[in-house]
Design a protein around this motif. Sequence first.
Motif, PDB file in Angstrom:
ATOM      1  N   VAL A  90       0.869  -1.180   0.000  1.00  0.00           N
ATOM      2  CA  VAL A  90       0.000   0.000   0.000  1.00  0.00           C
ATOM      3  C   VAL A  90       0.900   1.222   0.000  1.00  0.00           C
ATOM      4  O   VAL A  90       1.682   1.434   0.933  1.00  0.00           O
ATOM      5  CB  VAL A  90      -0.932   0.003   1.227  1.00  0.00           C
ATOM      6  CG1 VAL A  90      -1.822   1.247   1.218  1.00  0.00           C
ATOM      7  CG2 VAL A  90      -1.788  -1.251   1.250  1.00  0.00           C
ATOM      8  N   GLU A 121      -2.046   6.694  -0.863  1.00  0.00           N
ATOM      9  CA  GLU A 121      -3.139   5.984  -1.517  1.00  0.00           C
ATOM     10  C   GLU A 121      -4.440   6.244  -0.774  1.00  0.00           C
ATOM     11  O   GLU A 121      -4.460   6.572   0.416  1.00  0.00           O
ATOM     12  CB  GLU A 121      -2.854   4.477  -1.569  1.00  0.00           C
ATOM     13  CG  GLU A 121      -1.860   4.088  -2.650  1.00  0.00           C
ATOM     14  CD  GLU A 121      -2.078   2.674  -3.138  1.00  0.00           C
ATOM     15  OE1 GLU A 121      -3.020   2.461  -3.932  1.00  0.00           O
ATOM     16  OE2 GLU A 121      -1.312   1.782  -2.733  1.00  0.00           O
ATOM     17  N   GLU A 122      -5.533   6.036  -1.487  1.00  0.00           N
ATOM     18  CA  GLU A 122      -6.864   6.263  -0.934  1.00  0.00           C
ATOM     19  C   GLU A 122      -7.254   5.058  -0.081  1.00  0.00           C
ATOM     20  O   GLU A 122      -7.386   3.940  -0.580  1.00  0.00           O
ATOM     21  CB  GLU A 122      -7.855   6.449  -2.091  1.00  0.00           C
ATOM     22  CG  GLU A 122      -9.157   7.089  -1.712  1.00  0.00           C
ATOM     23  CD  GLU A 122      -9.989   7.412  -2.948  1.00  0.00           C
ATOM     24  OE1 GLU A 122     -10.483   6.452  -3.580  1.00  0.00           O
ATOM     25  OE2 GLU A 122     -10.125   8.605  -3.281  1.00  0.00           O
ATOM     26  N   ILE A 123      -7.432   5.284   1.232  1.00  0.00           N
ATOM     27  CA  ILE A 123      -7.784   4.200   2.136  1.00  0.00           C
ATOM     28  C   ILE A 123      -8.904   4.635   3.067  1.00  0.00           C
ATOM     29  O   ILE A 123      -9.244   5.828   3.154  1.00  0.00           O
ATOM     30  CB  ILE A 123      -6.574   3.736   2.988  1.00  0.00           C
ATOM     31  CG1 ILE A 123      -6.237   4.790   4.049  1.00  0.00           C
ATOM     32  CG2 ILE A 123      -5.371   3.400   2.124  1.00  0.00           C
ATOM     33  CD1 ILE A 123      -5.331   4.299   5.148  1.00  0.00           C
ATOM     34  N   GLY A 180      -6.431  -0.653   8.268  1.00  0.00           N
ATOM     35  CA  GLY A 180      -6.668   0.109   7.052  1.00  0.00           C
ATOM     36  C   GLY A 180      -7.197  -0.783   5.942  1.00  0.00           C
ATOM     37  O   GLY A 180      -6.991  -2.002   5.950  1.00  0.00           O
ATOM     38  N   CYS A 181      -7.876  -0.166   4.980  1.00  0.00           N
ATOM     39  CA  CYS A 181      -8.358  -0.905   3.814  1.00  0.00           C
ATOM     40  C   CYS A 181      -8.221  -0.016   2.584  1.00  0.00           C
ATOM     41  O   CYS A 181      -8.766   1.099   2.559  1.00  0.00           O
ATOM     42  CB  CYS A 181      -9.813  -1.331   3.996  1.00  0.00           C
ATOM     43  SG  CYS A 181     -10.482  -2.302   2.617  1.00  0.00           S
ATOM     44  N   ARG A 182      -7.480  -0.497   1.593  1.00  0.00           N
ATOM     45  CA  ARG A 182      -7.337   0.267   0.359  1.00  0.00           C
ATOM     46  C   ARG A 182      -8.651   0.233  -0.399  1.00  0.00           C
ATOM     47  O   ARG A 182      -9.234  -0.828  -0.620  1.00  0.00           O
ATOM     48  CB  ARG A 182      -6.213  -0.313  -0.494  1.00  0.00           C
ATOM     49  CG  ARG A 182      -5.895   0.501  -1.732  1.00  0.00           C
ATOM     50  CD  ARG A 182      -4.523   0.174  -2.286  1.00  0.00           C
ATOM     51  NE  ARG A 182      -4.334  -1.260  -2.487  1.00  0.00           N
ATOM     52  CZ  ARG A 182      -3.131  -1.821  -2.709  1.00  0.00           C
ATOM     53  NH1 ARG A 182      -2.051  -1.067  -2.744  1.00  0.00           N
ATOM     54  NH2 ARG A 182      -3.037  -3.114  -2.896  1.00  0.00           N
ATOM     55  N   VAL A 183      -9.112   1.379  -0.812  1.00  0.00           N
ATOM     56  CA  VAL A 183     -10.448   1.476  -1.397  1.00  0.00           C
ATOM     57  C   VAL A 183     -10.508   0.794  -2.754  1.00  0.00           C
ATOM     58  O   VAL A 183     -11.476   0.084  -3.066  1.00  0.00           O
ATOM     59  CB  VAL A 183     -10.884   2.957  -1.517  1.00  0.00           C
ATOM     60  CG1 VAL A 183     -12.258   3.062  -2.183  1.00  0.00           C
ATOM     61  CG2 VAL A 183     -10.921   3.613  -0.137  1.00  0.00           C
ATOM     62  N   TYR A 238      -1.531   8.596   4.500  1.00  0.00           N
ATOM     63  CA  TYR A 238      -2.440   8.138   3.444  1.00  0.00           C
ATOM     64  C   TYR A 238      -3.529   9.176   3.178  1.00  0.00           C
ATOM     65  O   TYR A 238      -3.739  10.097   3.978  1.00  0.00           O
ATOM     66  CB  TYR A 238      -3.095   6.814   3.847  1.00  0.00           C
ATOM     67  CG  TYR A 238      -2.121   5.718   4.177  1.00  0.00           C
ATOM     68  CD1 TYR A 238      -1.454   5.019   3.176  1.00  0.00           C
ATOM     69  CD2 TYR A 238      -1.857   5.374   5.500  1.00  0.00           C
ATOM     70  CE1 TYR A 238      -0.556   4.004   3.474  1.00  0.00           C
ATOM     71  CE2 TYR A 238      -0.962   4.364   5.823  1.00  0.00           C
ATOM     72  CZ  TYR A 238      -0.315   3.686   4.803  1.00  0.00           C
ATOM     73  OH  TYR A 238       0.570   2.690   5.100  1.00  0.00           O
ATOM     74  N   VAL A 244      -6.896   9.386   3.646  1.00  0.00           N
ATOM     75  CA  VAL A 244      -7.979   8.734   4.375  1.00  0.00           C
ATOM     76  C   VAL A 244      -9.297   9.374   3.968  1.00  0.00           C
ATOM     77  O   VAL A 244      -9.522  10.566   4.215  1.00  0.00           O
ATOM     78  CB  VAL A 244      -7.778   8.826   5.894  1.00  0.00           C
ATOM     79  CG1 VAL A 244      -8.935   8.155   6.628  1.00  0.00           C
ATOM     80  CG2 VAL A 244      -6.454   8.190   6.301  1.00  0.00           C
ATOM     81  N   ARG A 291     -15.326   0.851   3.479  1.00  0.00           N
ATOM     82  CA  ARG A 291     -14.942   0.703   2.082  1.00  0.00           C
ATOM     83  C   ARG A 291     -16.168   0.436   1.208  1.00  0.00           C
ATOM     84  O   ARG A 291     -16.287   0.952   0.089  1.00  0.00           O
ATOM     85  CB  ARG A 291     -13.932  -0.433   1.955  1.00  0.00           C
ATOM     86  CG  ARG A 291     -13.272  -0.515   0.582  1.00  0.00           C
ATOM     87  CD  ARG A 291     -13.695  -1.737  -0.202  1.00  0.00           C
ATOM     88  NE  ARG A 291     -13.084  -1.772  -1.522  1.00  0.00           N
ATOM     89  CZ  ARG A 291     -13.293  -2.724  -2.404  1.00  0.00           C
ATOM     90  NH1 ARG A 291     -14.074  -3.752  -2.106  1.00  0.00           N
ATOM     91  NH2 ARG A 291     -12.745  -2.658  -3.590  1.00  0.00           N
ATOM     92  N   GLY A 313     -12.608   5.119  -5.284  1.00  0.00           N
ATOM     93  CA  GLY A 313     -11.761   3.960  -5.526  1.00  0.00           C
ATOM     94  C   GLY A 313     -11.657   3.516  -6.965  1.00  0.00           C
ATOM     95  O   GLY A 313     -11.146   2.438  -7.249  1.00  0.00           O
TER      96      GLY A 313
END
Length: 556
Positions: free
Chosen positions: A347, A351-353, A375-378, A418, A420, A533, A542
């Motif tokens: 990641v 990045e968009e998370i 965290g979770c990447r979109v 990030y 967020v 997400r 995303g």
Amino acid sequence: MPWRGPQYAGEVPTLGWQVLGWMIDMLAAPDRAEYEPFTPTQEQADFILGFYELDPATGKRRYRRGLLSRPRGWGKSPLLAAISCAEALGPVVPDGWDADGEPVGMPWERVRTPLVQIAAVSEDQTKNTWTPLLEMLRLGPVMDAYPGLEPLDSFVNLPRGRMEQVTSSATSRKGNKGVFAVLDQTEEWTVSNGGRRLAQVLRSNATKIGGTTLESPNAFIPGMGSVAEESAAFAQAVVDGRTRGDGLLWDHREAPAETDLTDRESLVAGLRYAYGDSSDHPDGCVLHDPPCPPGWSPIDHIAASFWDTSNDPQVQRSDFLNQITHASDSWITQPEWAGVAAADKVVAEDEEIVLGFDGSRRRSHGVTDATALVGCRVRDGHLFLLGCWEQPDGLFGRDWQVPTVEVLAAVEEAFRRYRVVGMYADPAKWESHVATWEAKHGRRLKVKATMQHPIEWWMTGGRASLIVRALEKFRSSVVDGELTHDGSSVLTRHVLNSRRRESRSGIQIAKEHPESPRKIDAAVAAVLAWQCRVDALAKGLGKKKAARSGRVVVLR
């Protein structure tokens, strides 16, 4: 020597080479029509080399405990019997170094009268190791080399010392100073049958005199509270840095999580991996290059048993694939979770998370719940652990409190590093901090729980239907392979600790019991991140991939 063992050649001092030589010279292979020397396979030899590894600084044995977990029929019993014989008579005690700087071993009898114990929770179980042990001694050259050796049916008289079976209560074993003990089939040793107590006593007795113990479980079922499960928890605590304890050689191998029971090629591949050198597949083993020759375990025959409708698939997985599967009330199984691991994904910064947070505070009794940030990447639904703060095990966890300053710093670092676009947090016991995050970051968030409270997302109270739907979305995404995770051992442990609980609104999750030390807070944080997400995707976020790549940054 017939073993390659390059990982030990000149790198790690071990008495294993001497022990292997002693076994071949002294012991007979069991269950043979005519005498053959006992010769371990490459895989078994590697374990012996590791079990007898020495600390270069002190010259002492590195491991107090060992655990060897393999599927049924792999050959654990003869190997355990051979190690037991070596502990009774062979060069297993460090005795300095020779002129070439190589370690030298001596028998226990030069230090103290050896007592070697073969332990199980039933007499039938002790026979697994005891029966081949007697054959190895009675038919081997060891009988001539050690005058006074008497392998009787129920015990073995040593020239000095004794080998015995242990099936009695733990209290009767207390004070018997065994230099070595086999703990057989510890996946069945529980509180109810006295196994947990027996294991503790045998280990304590060995520890007092510098001895060792060796467990030999098949795959355990999580939630039973077996000795094997507790050993696995200790091994994981060492990996996670939650304990200062060490001294456990953990050697568990199971078939890959993606092994498909309905596909013959996949199943055979999984069995060959689980059985290693003992596989009778004509192409030899899959562990070594060049492959070891075919062994004795009938892979095709075992594969066919999986399609016998009278056999329980979960029992088959445990017995023959050696897969640690799940308790009857597990929310997500180990194969399901392992099947979506993607440790190689990274990641990038900026990045968009989205974030998920579950907090806790100090409890007046019992073990304090953990605090977790996930965290979770979109764009692709990749989950990664940003931090988990857990009470350490044992004495080091006494009076422990959640390090609030560290947690707050981790959250701020995530927002700095990030992009967020959303954060869902269960505010229980963290209401003031969640309110602070909302005041500071709420306006910039593109995904909001509500307009009034953009971050606050309760996992308790009168929101049962929303919680049930969020949990079901997460679980179905795991089963369907719609998400991935970073393979974090902490996140994995919390997910697998989660238990299904029926409510009027549907399935929710909880610990196995309210006072359980097995925490699930990182799993809850992952569910919150995933729900955030899902809501981000609903808003059209995303769709664009980040321009830069980088590495995952895990905050502690």
